[in-house]
Scaffold this motif. Structure first.
Motif, PDB file in Angstrom:
ATOM      1  N   LEU A 193      -8.013  -7.904  -5.509  1.00 19.09           N
ATOM      2  CA  LEU A 193      -6.320  -7.054  -4.830  1.00 19.09           C
ATOM      3  C   LEU A 193      -5.671  -7.153  -6.251  1.00 19.09           C
ATOM      4  O   LEU A 193      -5.124  -8.065  -6.506  1.00 19.09           O
ATOM      5  CB  LEU A 193      -6.688  -7.475  -3.574  1.00 19.09           C
ATOM      6  N   GLU A 223      -0.550  -9.244   2.994  1.00 18.66           N
ATOM      7  CA  GLU A 223      -1.335  -9.329   3.542  1.00 18.66           C
ATOM      8  C   GLU A 223      -2.219  -8.263   4.684  1.00 18.66           C
ATOM      9  O   GLU A 223      -3.708  -8.296   4.818  1.00 18.66           O
ATOM     10  CB  GLU A 223      -1.144 -10.673   4.569  1.00 18.66           C
ATOM     11  N   ARG A 250      -5.156  -7.097   2.418  1.00 18.62           N
ATOM     12  CA  ARG A 250      -6.394  -7.467   2.135  1.00 18.62           C
ATOM     13  C   ARG A 250      -6.916  -7.602   2.928  1.00 18.62           C
ATOM     14  O   ARG A 250      -8.462  -7.452   3.176  1.00 18.62           O
ATOM     15  CB  ARG A 250      -5.621  -8.933   1.925  1.00 18.62           C
ATOM     16  N   GLU A 252     -11.058  -6.462   4.047  1.00 20.97           N
ATOM     17  CA  GLU A 252     -11.919  -6.994   4.542  1.00 20.97           C
ATOM     18  C   GLU A 252     -13.065  -6.477   4.804  1.00 20.97           C
ATOM     19  O   GLU A 252     -13.958  -6.872   5.543  1.00 20.97           O
ATOM     20  CB  GLU A 252     -11.511  -8.889   4.974  1.00 20.97           C
ATOM     21  N   ILE A 311     -12.469 -10.691  -0.864  1.00 23.03           N
ATOM     22  CA  ILE A 311     -11.352 -10.401  -2.172  1.00 23.03           C
ATOM     23  C   ILE A 311     -10.936 -11.518  -2.868  1.00 23.03           C
ATOM     24  O   ILE A 311     -11.036 -12.776  -1.997  1.00 23.03           O
ATOM     25  CB  ILE A 311     -10.449 -10.017  -0.602  1.00 23.03           C
ATOM     26  N   PRO A 324      -7.614 -12.526  -4.716  1.00 16.78           N
ATOM     27  CA  PRO A 324      -5.674 -11.876  -4.623  1.00 16.78           C
ATOM     28  C   PRO A 324      -5.185 -12.452  -6.025  1.00 16.78           C
ATOM     29  O   PRO A 324      -5.812 -13.796  -6.113  1.00 16.78           O
ATOM     30  CB  PRO A 324      -5.305 -12.425  -3.138  1.00 16.78           C
ATOM     31  N   SER A 371      -1.438 -11.905  -6.794  1.00 13.83           N
ATOM     32  CA  SER A 371      -0.321 -11.111  -6.020  1.00 13.83           C
ATOM     33  C   SER A 371       0.852 -11.097  -7.136  1.00 13.83           C
ATOM     34  O   SER A 371       1.596 -12.814  -7.781  1.00 13.83           O
ATOM     35  CB  SER A 371       0.344 -11.568  -4.550  1.00 13.83           C
TER      36      SER A 371
END
Length: 366
Positions: free
Chosen positions: A252, A260, A263, A267, A273, A275, A277
Motif C-alpha cells: 500500500l 489508515e 489500509r 484488509e 497489507i 504499508p 507511507s
C-alpha cells in the motif's frame, strides 16, 4: 470505531493553548467586522475541515462536481497545495501536474469540461472565474479546502469531520490536529461525518449526533467510501477490487495525510497489507523509486502495489521504478456515498441552493 485514531500529545498542550489564543483572536476580528468577509452574487460552496488533512475533501468535492456538472458550468478553485507556480492558474487538460498540484490535476483529468483553477488568494480566484473573458459561463464555484479562508463568505459551508477522529474529542495543534477551536464548526451549514463504516448501526449515528452538539440550523449527514475498479498506471485493463485483491500481498503505497482508512478497507477484501507511507502530497524521487522497487521485490507472490488516485498523479512520470513494480502498480479510485438514505436530501440542499442563487435566477427576479 469513532475516535480510534485520536492521539493527543499532552506535553504540547501549553503550546496549543497559545496557538488557540491567536486563532480565537483572528476569528473574533472577523465576527466584529474588523477583518472583512466578502459574499458574491454567484453560488459559492466551500468544502473543508478544521483538522489537519485526511477527511476526504477531494472525493467529496468530486461528488459535488458530478451532482452539478450536467446542469451547470462548474468551477473548482483551490490553492494548489505544493504546486510549483504562483498566482492564478486556470488549468487545461495539458497543464502539467506540478503547475496546479496533484488534487487539481486529478480533478481536471477526470472532469475536463469543468473549470479547475488554483489561487492562494481565493477572492482573486473567484473574481477571475467570474470574468467572462477568463471562464465564460461559470454558474457555480466550489472552493476546495476553504473552511478557514474567512475572507470569502460562501453560500454553503460544508464541514467534513473524520469518523475516526471526531473534533469533539480532539485538541488544537500541535497537541492534537485541530486547526482552530471546536466552536469553529458553528460556521458550517452542513456537517458530514466521513469515512464511516458502511454497516454503521443506528446507535452509532445517534451517539455521534449527540456528541457533535450541532445547532438546529445545521444539517448533519454521514458518508462512507466506496471504491471503483483498480486502474493500472502503465497499461492494461481495469479490474474490480473484489476480483484482484483477495489473498494478495499488497504494497500500500501512499503519500496522503491519513492512509489508515484505506489500509482497513483493503484488509476487508482479504489482502495482506505492507504499508509504505510518505508525507502528504509527497513528490516521489528516484531514491523513493528504488525503495518502492526493492520493497516490492522482497514481498511474496501473489502481489501487487496499490496507491491512491492522488498519488498516481505523482507516480506516473517517476523514473527508476523496476519493470516488475510498473507492471503491478494500480490506482484505486474512491468515491463517497451518503448513508442513512439521506442522499436525496443532501442533493436537494445543494441543487436547490445553486438553482435559487444562479445568475439566471437572480436576473429573472430583478
Amino acid at each position: 470505531m469513532e475516535g480510534d485514531l485520536i492521539k493527543i500529545n499532552e506535553w504540547l498542550l501549553p503550546i496549543s493553548w497559545l496557538y488557540g489564543i491567536g486563532v480565537r483572536l483572528r476569528n473574533q476580528l472577523f465576527e466584529m467586522g474588523i477583518l472583512k468577509s466578502k459574499s458574491y452574487d454567484i453560488p459559492v460552496i466551500a468544502v473543508g475541515n478544521i483538522t489537519v488533512g485526511g477527511t476526504g475533501k477531494t472525493p467529496h468535492t468530486e461528488y459535488l462536481i458530478r451532482l452539478l456538472k450536467e446542469k451547470h458550468k462548474v468551477a473548482v478553485l483551490s490553492r494548489g497545495y505544493k504546486r510549483k507556480s504562483r498566482g492564478f492558474v486556470l488549468a487545461s487538460t495539458d497543464t502539467p501536474m506540478p503547475v496546479i498540484g496533484d488534487e487539481s490535476y486529478q480533478m481536471k483529468q477526470k472532469y475536463p469540461d469543468v473549470y479547475v483553477a488554483v489561487d492562494a488568494n481565493r477572492r482573486r480566484g473567484i473574481e477571475r472565474l467570474c470574468d467572462e473573458q477568463t471562464a465564460p459561463g461559470t454558474d457555480v464555484i466550489i472552493l476546495d479546502d476553504a473552511f478557514q479562508h474567512r475572507y470569502v463568505k460562501p453560500g454553503i459551508n460544508i464541514l467534513l469531520v473524520d469518523y475516526h477522529r471526531l473534533i469533539c474529542d480532539d485538541k488544537l495543534l500541535p497537541a492534537g490536529r485541530l486547526r482552530e477551536p471546536k466552536e469553529g464548526q458553528e460556521r458550517a451549514n452542513i456537517v458530514i461525518v466521513t469515512k464511516c463504516p458502511a454497516d454503521i448501526k443506528p446507535m452509532g449515528f445517534r451517539v455521534i449526533s449527540k456528541a457533535l452538539k450541532l445547532y438546529p440550523y445545521q444539517k448533519l449527514f454521514f458518508s462512507t467510501f466506496k471504491y471503483g475498479n483498480l486502474i493500472p498506471l502503465f497499461g492494461g485493463e481495469e479490474v474490480p477490487p473484489e476480483q484482484l485483491l483477495p489473498q494478495q500481498h499488497v504494497l500500500l503505497l501512499t503519500g496522503i495525510a491519513m492512509p489508515e482508512q484505506m489500509r482497513m478497507d483493503l484488509e476487508h477484501y482479504g489482502s495482506h497489507i505492507t504499508p509504505l507511507s510518505f508525507g502528504d502530497h509527497h513528490y516521489f524521487s528516484t531514491r523513493d523509486a528504488a525503495l518502492i522497487s526493492n520493497t516490492f521485490a522482497q514481498m511474496p507472490a501473489p502481489k501487487l502495489i496499490v496507491t491512491t488516485e492522488k498519488d498516481a498523479t505523482r507516480l506516473q512520470n517517476l523514473n527508476g521504478l523496476s519493470e516488475e513494480a510498473r507492471q503491478h502498480l494500480y490506482a484505486l479510485p474512491v468515491e463517497i456515498e451518503i448513508l442513512q438514505n439521506q442522499q436525496e436530501s443532501f442533493n436537494e440542499n445543494i441543487t436547490g441552493y445553486v438553482f435559487k442563487n444562479s445568475r439566471n435566477s437572480i436576473l429573472a427576479k430583478k
